[in-house]
Scaffold this active site. Sequence first.
Site, PDB file in Angstrom:
ATOM      1  N   LYS A 188       9.889   6.256   7.956  1.00 56.24           N
ATOM      2  CA  LYS A 188      10.950   5.728   7.079  1.00 56.24           C
ATOM      3  C   LYS A 188      12.259   6.488   7.312  1.00 56.24           C
ATOM      4  O   LYS A 188      13.314   5.878   7.440  1.00 56.24           O
ATOM      5  CB  LYS A 188      10.534   5.784   5.603  1.00 56.24           C
ATOM      6  CG  LYS A 188       9.428   4.792   5.245  1.00 56.24           C
ATOM      7  CD  LYS A 188       9.834   3.357   5.546  1.00 56.24           C
ATOM      8  CE  LYS A 188       8.802   2.320   5.200  1.00 56.24           C
ATOM      9  NZ  LYS A 188       9.073   0.993   5.768  1.00 56.24           N
ATOM     10  N   ASP A 195       3.622 -10.994  17.120  1.00 57.33           N
ATOM     11  CA  ASP A 195       3.238  -9.588  17.110  1.00 57.33           C
ATOM     12  C   ASP A 195       4.544  -8.821  17.321  1.00 57.33           C
ATOM     13  O   ASP A 195       5.114  -8.838  18.416  1.00 57.33           O
ATOM     14  CB  ASP A 195       2.251  -9.325  18.260  1.00 57.33           C
ATOM     15  CG  ASP A 195       2.005  -7.841  18.460  1.00 57.33           C
ATOM     16  OD1 ASP A 195       2.552  -7.031  17.680  1.00 57.33           O
ATOM     17  OD2 ASP A 195       1.281  -7.492  19.421  1.00 57.33           O
ATOM     18  N   GLY A 206       6.090 -10.153   8.766  1.00 55.14           N
ATOM     19  CA  GLY A 206       5.191  -9.674   7.699  1.00 55.14           C
ATOM     20  C   GLY A 206       5.195 -10.636   6.526  1.00 55.14           C
ATOM     21  O   GLY A 206       5.050 -10.229   5.367  1.00 55.14           O
ATOM     22  N   TYR A 259       4.008   7.925   7.507  1.00 54.82           N
ATOM     23  CA  TYR A 259       4.745   6.774   6.970  1.00 54.82           C
ATOM     24  C   TYR A 259       6.156   7.208   6.569  1.00 54.82           C
ATOM     25  O   TYR A 259       7.145   6.577   6.920  1.00 54.82           O
ATOM     26  CB  TYR A 259       3.959   6.244   5.764  1.00 54.82           C
ATOM     27  CG  TYR A 259       4.609   5.141   4.964  1.00 54.82           C
ATOM     28  CD1 TYR A 259       4.833   3.885   5.515  1.00 54.82           C
ATOM     29  CD2 TYR A 259       4.962   5.354   3.630  1.00 54.82           C
ATOM     30  CE1 TYR A 259       5.402   2.870   4.748  1.00 54.82           C
ATOM     31  CE2 TYR A 259       5.519   4.342   2.861  1.00 54.82           C
ATOM     32  CZ  TYR A 259       5.742   3.098   3.430  1.00 54.82           C
ATOM     33  OH  TYR A 259       6.288   2.096   2.673  1.00 54.82           O
ATOM     34  N   GLY A 307       2.490 -10.532   3.871  1.00 56.25           N
ATOM     35  CA  GLY A 307       2.241  -9.279   3.169  1.00 56.25           C
ATOM     36  C   GLY A 307       2.659  -9.295   1.709  1.00 56.25           C
ATOM     37  O   GLY A 307       3.077 -10.333   1.176  1.00 56.25           O
ATOM     38  N   GLN A 308       2.574  -8.118   1.090  1.00 56.84           N
ATOM     39  CA  GLN A 308       2.825  -8.017  -0.353  1.00 56.84           C
ATOM     40  C   GLN A 308       4.247  -8.472  -0.702  1.00 56.84           C
ATOM     41  O   GLN A 308       4.446  -9.252  -1.633  1.00 56.84           O
ATOM     42  CB  GLN A 308       2.615  -6.567  -0.831  1.00 56.84           C
ATOM     43  CG  GLN A 308       2.636  -6.445  -2.349  1.00 56.84           C
ATOM     44  CD  GLN A 308       2.850  -5.025  -2.860  1.00 56.84           C
ATOM     45  OE1 GLN A 308       3.213  -4.124  -2.113  1.00 56.84           O
ATOM     46  NE2 GLN A 308       2.627  -4.830  -4.146  1.00 56.84           N
TER      47      GLN A 308
HETATM   48  C1  AKB Z   1       2.952   3.133  -0.422  1.00 56.83           C
HETATM   49  O1  AKB Z   1       2.370   3.489  -1.454  1.00 56.83           O
HETATM   50  O2  AKB Z   1       2.686   3.554   0.704  1.00 56.83           O
HETATM   51  C2  AKB Z   1       4.107   2.165  -0.584  1.00 56.83           C
HETATM   52  C3  AKB Z   1       5.403   2.868  -0.791  1.00 56.83           C
HETATM   53  C4  AKB Z   1       5.682   3.558  -2.071  1.00 56.83           C
HETATM   54  O3  AKB Z   1       6.224   2.867   0.083  1.00 56.83           O
HETATM   55  N1  AKB Z   1       3.848   1.269  -1.665  1.00 56.83           N
END
Ligand code: AKB
Length: 325
Positions: free
Chosen positions: A154, A56, A12, A150, A15-16
Amino acid sequence: MGGYEERILVTGAAGQIGSELTLELRRRYGAENVIAGVHKKMPKEIIESGPYERIDTTDISGIRACVEKHNITTIYHLVSILSAAGEKNSNLAWHVNMTSLKNVLDVMRERKEKGYTAKVFWPSSIAAFGPDAPKDNTPQDTVMHPTTIYGVTKVSGELLCNYYWLKYGVDVRSVRYPGLISSMTHPGGGTSDYAVEVFYEAIKNGHYTFFVRADTVLPMMYMPDAIRATIMLMDADEDALSTRLSYNLAAMSFSAGELAEEVKKHIPGFSYDFRPDERQGIADSWPRIIDDSYARKDWGWKEKFKLKEMVSDMIKKLEPSLKFS
Ligand code: AKB
């Protein structure tokens, strides 16, 4: 730093976080020792400043080949689909976030079994907490019932990392990043993205419509602090680490309204309004203020940037390139 030559892979890397972390790691360890793992995007600064590989990460053979070819000791595994994007395609979010992480851990487990150094950094997030966790001073250990896919990846990822540490001795380290504010690379598909977008829109167009309410407070961090924290944790003595799940990490918390007012101090004509969309629900499910005392105690974490310093530095960095673009 260990008593071995660091050979690093950053997945990545476009990425940011990856774009800034790759450059900092290249400064510290030598450009030739830091391989940028890129997929579709290939930023010029990254591919021109050191070696890179197209990977990938959902395909284990590509990671294995890269790790063996470059004799990698440490992977910063940053590939991830963020919170808002994840809600649009939960299968893809699970696949990218979990399959990639398991692949990275398995390749490093194989390396460890062959007697090589095997270190991994993997980012968790404030999104690992759900609506029933304490909102203020959210402790290191508390209920973790996230309501986004998400967040589910995590929490699952944290448990998986801890398992690979306990069972296979892979030296996995992790932090729960707050929303990250950066000037080099845009985030994409996150809920905290408004805290970055506001700068671009304020400078270019003089107006920004926030997609959350003015009173929305989230933990946030400026990217230079996030990069420093990441490297501090990776450099910390193994014995100092009291958790292999993921460290709470904090720098500042502010409302969207306070952020807008701070930006306005630098751009007087700036106007803004608030039109909450589905991302409001995600933000409301997360903590407002995080207790990161473990990180402070175990490896000496302390932020340099609060709201005022962050806003002034962001504008200083972005204004010259955006103002007349
Ligand atoms: C998001 O907003 O999904 C991320 C995070 C806070 O993990 N920047």
